[in-house]
Enzyme design. Structure first.
Site, PDB file in Angstrom:
ATOM      1  CD  GLN A  12       1.733 -10.764   0.911  1.00 54.54           C
ATOM      2  OE1 GLN A  12       1.468 -10.572  -0.265  1.00 54.54           O
ATOM      3  NE2 GLN A  12       2.816 -10.254   1.477  1.00 54.54           N
ATOM      4  CG  ASP A  13       3.877 -11.552   5.270  1.00 59.11           C
ATOM      5  OD1 ASP A  13       3.509 -11.564   4.081  1.00 59.11           O
ATOM      6  OD2 ASP A  13       4.876 -10.931   5.669  1.00 59.11           O
ATOM      7  CG  ASP A  61      -6.199  -3.596  18.933  1.00 58.08           C
ATOM      8  OD1 ASP A  61      -4.980  -3.307  18.872  1.00 58.08           O
ATOM      9  OD2 ASP A  61      -7.089  -2.922  18.390  1.00 58.08           O
ATOM     10  CB  ALA A  85       2.207  -4.007  11.007  1.00 61.68           C
ATOM     11  CB  SER A  87       1.550  -3.374   6.710  1.00 61.03           C
ATOM     12  OG  SER A  87       0.484  -3.542   5.805  1.00 61.03           O
ATOM     13  CB  THR A 128      10.051  -3.257   7.180  1.00 61.05           C
ATOM     14  OG1 THR A 128       9.984  -2.670   5.878  1.00 61.05           O
ATOM     15  CG2 THR A 128      10.038  -2.124   8.199  1.00 61.05           C
ATOM     16  CD  GLU A 130       9.470   1.545   3.098  1.00 60.35           C
ATOM     17  OE1 GLU A 130       9.332   2.728   3.406  1.00 60.35           O
ATOM     18  OE2 GLU A 130       9.689   1.180   1.929  1.00 60.35           O
ATOM     19  CE1 TYR A 152       4.952  -0.773   8.291  1.00 59.80           C
ATOM     20  CE2 TYR A 152       6.959  -0.337   7.028  1.00 59.80           C
ATOM     21  CZ  TYR A 152       6.050  -1.234   7.569  1.00 59.80           C
ATOM     22  OH  TYR A 152       6.239  -2.590   7.396  1.00 59.80           O
ATOM     23  CE  LYS A 156       6.327  -3.179  10.957  1.00 60.26           C
ATOM     24  NZ  LYS A 156       6.044  -4.559  11.337  1.00 60.26           N
ATOM     25  NE  ARG A 187       2.224  -6.406  -0.809  1.00 59.01           N
ATOM     26  CZ  ARG A 187       2.811  -5.839   0.242  1.00 59.01           C
ATOM     27  NH1 ARG A 187       2.289  -5.930   1.446  1.00 59.01           N
ATOM     28  NH2 ARG A 187       3.951  -5.199   0.079  1.00 59.01           N
TER      29      ARG A 187
END
Ligand code: NAP
Ligand code: F7E
Length: 334
Positions: A12-13, A61, A85, A87, A128, A130, A152, A156, A187
């Site tokens: 997405q980003d 990669d 990532a 993600s 993030t 998170e 995750y 990060k 998304r």
């Protein structure tokens, strides 16, 4: 002409950031990872860029440090955006080791390649919200204590600390953007917002009847990816490298997102939504609500989309896509 490397360009980003940088006159080297799934499907977010002379698609990669060294040595980039990532937070509980290799080591390999081959290259790390995990002190900002609760988020967070270490110890221009949830019609389909808008569109067209979801009480600060990639770019244009929080400053529950989309589509949640514990996580992040004030004051960032516009755009685009697919199937049957 500036050159930027974007890892994870098919996501997405990566796709929105490529649009933005090409618009600004950059040459963009976008990296993707080969998998057995078909190339066309993998590249659906960047199909419109494949014939653009300023866009180069490269295979790499991020867990293969040699592929990053090769790219940096060959293209001598001015900017490097580390977006690749694993993600999906839920998936990270099932694949903690590979998630850590990608999300943590992928960042370190890139920093090392930059330090050794092109130390003047500016580096952006996709950190993030998170990382705040189960710390529900709100709103969450740069002074909030990190309390990650998933593999995750742990990976990060390690990468986040590595970025500031490279900035302080080696003088690399390296920034971390702590981004709260951001969504869009591009998304991935297994994130909750897109799962809801796609299902609502399919239910509306009679292609599906049921939508199975997990925890509806989680709260998230949801923005639009197009606004957030602008923020990433702005961070790398400042005189000094620093960390920032990108968020809208508002929070909504999954239940509220669901209600908004179903109301807008003219559907009744009771007729279609089933709670399925299969989608619960071993540990949940209950509430995310960010404080973007530094980003706004220092860099002048202002998001253009609000919650309702985001949800509406996602539903409308999914409705169009599903309608198009349905008509293609009907056409091929007549
Ligand atoms: P996304 O749509 O899942 O894209 C991730 C990209 O990374 C995909 O193109 C994926 O390609 C690629 N990738 C995965 N493993 C790789 C590897 N080993 N080597 C090379 N490429 C690999 O994620 P996003 O929403 O655009 O998010 C971009 C970044 O921001 C991610 O780092 C994410 O963790 C972070 N972030 C996102 C949000 C959000 O709300 N969207 C918020 C905060 C931070 P494949 O198709 O091959 O898997
Ligand atoms: O879940 C709940 C789920 O998977 C949001 C990533 O971009 O943002 C994203 O992570 C909430 C969670 O995103 C389902 O339990 C309920 O509470 O859409 P999500 P996420 O976990 O917040 C952060 C900032 C990132 O960095 C990540 O890369 O929704 N939920 N039912 C569900 N979630 C999913 N996926 N599927 C469900 O059926």
């Amino acid at each position: 002409m500036k050159t930027a490397i974007i890892t994870g360009v098919t996501g997405q980003d990566g796709s929105y950031l490529s649009d933005l940088l090409i618009d600004k006159g950059y040459k963009v080297i976008g990296t993707y990872r080969r998998t057995v799934s078909d190339f066309e499907n993998k590249c659906q977010n960047i199909t419109h860029l494949l014939d653009d002379g300023n866009f180069i698609l490269e295979e790499a990669d991020v867990t293969d440090s040699s592929s990053l060294y090769r790219l940096i040595s060959e293209y001598q980039p001015d900017e490097y955006y580390n977006l690749a990532a694993q993600s999906h937070v839920g998936t990270s509980f099932k694949t903690p080791v590979s998630t850590t290799e990608i999300n943590m080591m992928g960042c370190l390999y890139a920093l090392e390649a930059i330090r050794l081959q092109k130390p003047s290259c500016k580096f952006y790390q996709a950190s993030t919200s998170e990382m705040f995990g189960d710390n529900t002190q709100c709103p969450q900002g740069l002074d909030t204590h990190f309390s990650p609760v998933s593999p995750y988020a742990c990976a990060k967070l390690a990468a986040h600390h590595m970025v500031s270490t490279y900035r302080k110890s080696y003088g690399i221009y390296a920034c971390s953007g702590i981004l709260f949830n951001h969504e869009s019609p591009r998304r991935g389909e297994n994130f909750v917002t897109r799962k809801i808008t796609k299902a609502a569109a399919r239910i509306k067209l009679g292609l599906q009847d049921e939508l199975r979801l997990g925890n509806l009480s989680a709260q998230r600060d949801w923005g639009h990816a197009a606004d957030y990639v602008k923020g990433m770019w702005m961070m790398l244009q400042h005189e000094v490298a620093d960390d920032y929080v990108l968020a809208t400053g508002k929070t909504n529950s999954v239940q509220e997102f669901l209600e908004y989309v179903f109301d807008y589509a003219g559907l009744d949640i009771k007729d279609h939504v089933v709670i399925d514990p299969k989608f619960y996580r071993p540990c949940e992040v209950p509430k995310l609500w960010g404080d973007p004030s530094k980003m706004m004051k220092t860099l002048g960032w202002v998001p253009e989309y609000d919650f309702e516009e985001l949800a509406m755009e996602m539903y409308e685009q999914d409705l169009k896509k599903q309608y198009f697919k349905l008509n293609k199937t009907i056409d091929s049957n007549v």
